[in-house]
Enzyme design. Structure first.
Site, PDB file in Angstrom:
ATOM      1  CB  CYS A  65      -3.408  12.736  13.996  1.00 56.96           C
ATOM      2  SG  CYS A  65      -3.859  14.377  14.551  1.00 56.96           S
ATOM      3  CG  ASP A 125      -1.537 -18.668 -19.472  1.00 55.97           C
ATOM      4  OD1 ASP A 125      -0.643 -19.450 -19.833  1.00 55.97           O
ATOM      5  OD2 ASP A 125      -2.724 -19.006 -19.297  1.00 55.97           O
ATOM      6  CG  ASP A 167      -7.018 -18.202 -16.897  1.00 58.90           C
ATOM      7  OD1 ASP A 167      -5.887 -18.674 -17.139  1.00 58.90           O
ATOM      8  OD2 ASP A 167      -8.051 -18.575 -17.471  1.00 58.90           O
TER       9      ASP A 167
END
Length: 749
Positions: free
Chosen positions: A25, A426, A633
């Protein structure tokens, strides 16, 4: 769930699709949607019953055209809002009525089978078997005929077509044997096989629907975090209004124990806020004047007034819901294998059933035996389990991750993350607190330290850089005043230049100063000493007719984040390599790395890396085929996050970093990195287990049915249980907890 409100204003469109039962389907709906003018691609998810369209040429008519294509393919188009409302209304027994009726009508038909086991030969009259079976076949089974007919018209196949053909053959054979039997002779009939198969398939679909409802619990829980009414503070005092009427800038009152309705900032009062449902952080956080508030969190014991900063789809909660929805609706790369199999599955099953019929006739077994064994082949084939194997695991895995503050943006990130061999971090704000302080201020001989520090703070008064804020804080602590600077210019990756009272200053890295041939005036030894102690150094130079002269050194120190050392140790225990990327000088970077438990001599520290070079560093780490995850970030981390195989953004960082990353950690806890990789590993393992079981049901079941070892009733039960077992296995992921979080919880394997 949400739907695109204005298709003409975006390049994607999301719709609900009702009536799908199996992987075939899914393929059919995708083919239909890809033929719609303006649709570049379509991905349909069986578990969420949704379609995600990428539009090449958005237009106001695209929504109507897509809905018509879904309906013409034989399925029901829905808005995702309607679908979500329907899910919210569903109870544990919703949809059980047809199953219950089928069980009631089928039970008398099955009774003689149990009688045979006890040596009793009970047999219902043929007319009673006919009366019990017919409503099950044509009323309860009408859905299979309808969906199977649509598939046949489209020259494709699906699970419904197999069930309709198989049960109709059994019913028709029984009717023919009954009507052609000699007077006074009762032949063996197969009415019970048709009725029981339909009832078992309906039961399996109902259990499957219940399991789907559980996999979407994370989304429903997030929706429930939004209160319906808020206390608006206006000229007439507090007035209760619907949350939909709130605008940015409004002032709202939040009483103790209430949910914070939208994003904002505290302008009056102090409180403790429970953000655990959003970030997974179990401890309340203090919020006072100016403090940020996130919609959906719970106010503690203080009455506060907030100023609204975001509403509707712009709130953090709305973005979280979108991320989880997108991840649950997305297709994992491994799903391509399933799509290829499902495209030929039903035609192959029909061919095997025909060969079974002809083969048994060839060996002289008679039409009755040959037909029943062909029916068993049709009934046991289960493309629905194939269609559910991957999306069910993804929905359960992403939902479990979201409850613990890990937002997985897409299924591709989920599937790749378990292959990660190297994790690059980082330094600032990720492994360290990110709030450096000025530890040493060394002025050149004869300088007025107070005046010089005041001038430096003035140049940096408009900067949001962590080192600039540290200088400003140090100046304030000494009671120094700032002077508005002139001609301030930021030099990316190097520093800042500006004028104060006609004097030009440059503040930046030692490398920049050396590039500019600045004179250190005897400060080289002090700079080397501070670097050896692990300090991050900046220099202050004055521009004059004689060139640049270093007037002072600024030494900064940062602290490791609580738990950062343990988080890196957890990654090492998983056999992963961790690397810290820093713009600091090598001495400062290596000193911090050792405090974090990293080993610089093993190449686990990459120092003096300019922000623009982080992406290139990630690509070097990827050399040789190593799968790299990048954790950051800041805005300057976004290119590296995008370049990595898996980008992991700290949620306390910037929106740019979160957008570039495949995984977002809603709290700045490095321990969540290992947790994100762990839930990725477990989810991929569940996908593989599900695909194994989905394939094994068919690989083993179809030959057994063709060889006559399975009758249609047993085949129907196996078919129903295949999709239920796949969903049940996926739901084990809901019990997942990060290691060390709720240690008593079960961690599914």
């Amino acid at each position: 769930m949400t739907t695109t409100a204005d298709p003409s204003a975006t390049d994607t469109l999301d719709l609900g699709v009702g009536g799908m039962t199996c992987a075939s389907c899914v393929s059919r709906v995708e083919r239909a949607l890809r033929k719609v003018p303006g649709v570049a691609d379509a991905a349909v998810n069986l578990a969420t019953e949704s379609a995600h369209l990428k539009l090449a040429a958005p237009s106001p008519d695209i929504d109507r055209l897509a809905r018509r294509a879904i309906r013409d393919a034989g399925y029901e188009p829905r808005s995702l809002a309607e679908q979500q409302a329907q899910l919210d209304r569903e109870g544990p027994w919703t949809g059980f009525a047809p199953v219950g009726l089928g069980l009631l009508l089928s039970a008398p038909l099955v009774l003689p089978m149990f009688g045979d086991l006890l040596g009793r030969h009970w047999m219902l009259p043929a007319w009673l078997q006919f009366l019990l079976t017919t409503p099950v076949q044509f009323i309860l089974g009408a859905r299979f005929y309808k969906a199977g007919w649509h598939a046949a018209r489209a020259l494709t196949g699906n699970m419904d077509l197999l069930v309709a053909l198989g049960t109709s053959a059994g019913y028709g054979l029984s009717l023919w044997l009954w009507l052609t039997a000699p007077a006074g002779h009762t032949p063996h009939l197969y009415f019970e096989a048709s009725a029981v198969v339909i009832t078992l398939v309906l039961l399996g679909k109902w259990l499957e629907a219940r399991a789907k409802h559980q996999t979407t619990a994370a989304i429903r829980a997030l929706h429930a975090l939004r209160p319906e009414t808020v206390h608006l503070l206006g000229r007439d005092g507090e007035v209760d209004v619907p949350v939909a009427e709130i605008m940015v800038g409004d002032h709202l009152v939040v009483r103790p124990g209430e949910r914070i309705p939208v994003d904002g900032r505290v302008i009056e009062g102090e409180t403790q806020v429970d953000e655990s449902m959003l970030t997974g952080e179990p401890l309340p956080v203090a919020r006072g004047a100016g403090g940020p508030l996130t919609g959906g969190s719970i106010n503690g014991d203080g009455r506060i007034v907030l100023s609204v900063t975001a509403t509707g789809s712009e709130t953090v909660l709305a973005r979280i819901i979108r991320l989880v929805q997108d991840a649950q609706a997305a297709k994992a790369p491994i799903q391509r294998l399933v799509d290829q199999v499902s495209a030929v599955f039903v035609p192959a099953v029909l061919l095997i059933a025909c060969l079974t019929l002809l083969g048994w006739l060839w060996f002289g077994s008679g039409l009755e035996t040959a037909l029943i064994r062909a029916v068993a082949v049709l009934v046991i084939a289960c493309p629905c389990a194939l269609g559910l194997a991957t999306p069910a695991a993804i929905m359960a895995g992403t939902g479990a991750a979201a409850r613990h503050g890990i937002l997985i943006k897409d299924a591709q990130a989920l599937e790749i993350a378990h292959k990660v061999a190297t994790v690059a971090f980082d330094k600032t704000g990720t492994l360290t607190v990110g709030q450096p302080r000025l530890t040493d201020f060394v002025a050149a001989a004869g300088e007025d330290e107070a005046a010089l520090l005041s001038a430096i703070a003035s140049v940096q008064s408009g900067s949001e850089h962590p080192l600039a804020r540290a200088v400003q804080s140090a100046a304030r602590e000494r009671g120094l005043s700032f002077v508005p600077p002139d001609a301030v210019r930021a030099v990316p990756g190097r520093g800042t230049e500006g004028e104060v009272q006609g004097q030009s200053y440059l503040i930046g890295s030692l490398r920049w100063m050396r590039e500019l041939d600045a004179h250190f005036d005897g400060l080289e030894a002090k700079a080397a000493s501070l670097q050896a102690q692990g300090a991050t150094l900046s220099a202050v130079a004055e521009r004059s007719a004689q060139g640049l002269r270093i007037r002072a050194l600024l030494a900064f120190g940062d602290e490791p984040k609580p738990g950062a050392r343990q988080a890196l140790a957890a990654l090492r225990a998983r056999g992963l390599r961790s690397v810290m990327i820093s713009g600091d000088n090598r001495g400062a970077a290596e000193a911090m790395a050792r405090r974090l438990g990293l080993q610089p001599e093993q190449g686990e520290v990459l120092a003096e890396v300019l922000p623009a070079d982080k992406a290139a560093v990630v690509r070097r780490l990827q050399a040789g085929g190593t799968v790299v995850a990048m954790v950051g970030d800041g805005v300057n981390d976004a290119p590296a996050l995008a370049a990595a195989d898996v980008g992991i953004a700290m949620g306390n960082g910037t929106d740019v970093a979160m957008h570039a990353a495949g995984i977002t950690l809603m709290r700045g806890d490095p321990a969540l990195v290992a947790a994100a990789l762990d839930i990725s590993h477990r989810t991929v393992m569940k996908i593989r287990q599900n695909l194994f079981w989905a394939f094994i049901y068919n690989v083993a079941g179809i030959p057994l049915a063709a060889l006559g070892y399975l009758n249609p009733v047993i085949a129907g039960a196996a078919m129903a249980m295949s999709s239920v077992s796949v969903m049940g296995n996926a739901l084990l992921l809901r019990r997942w907890h990060p290691r060390g979080d709720n240690a008593g919880a079960t961690e599914p394997r």
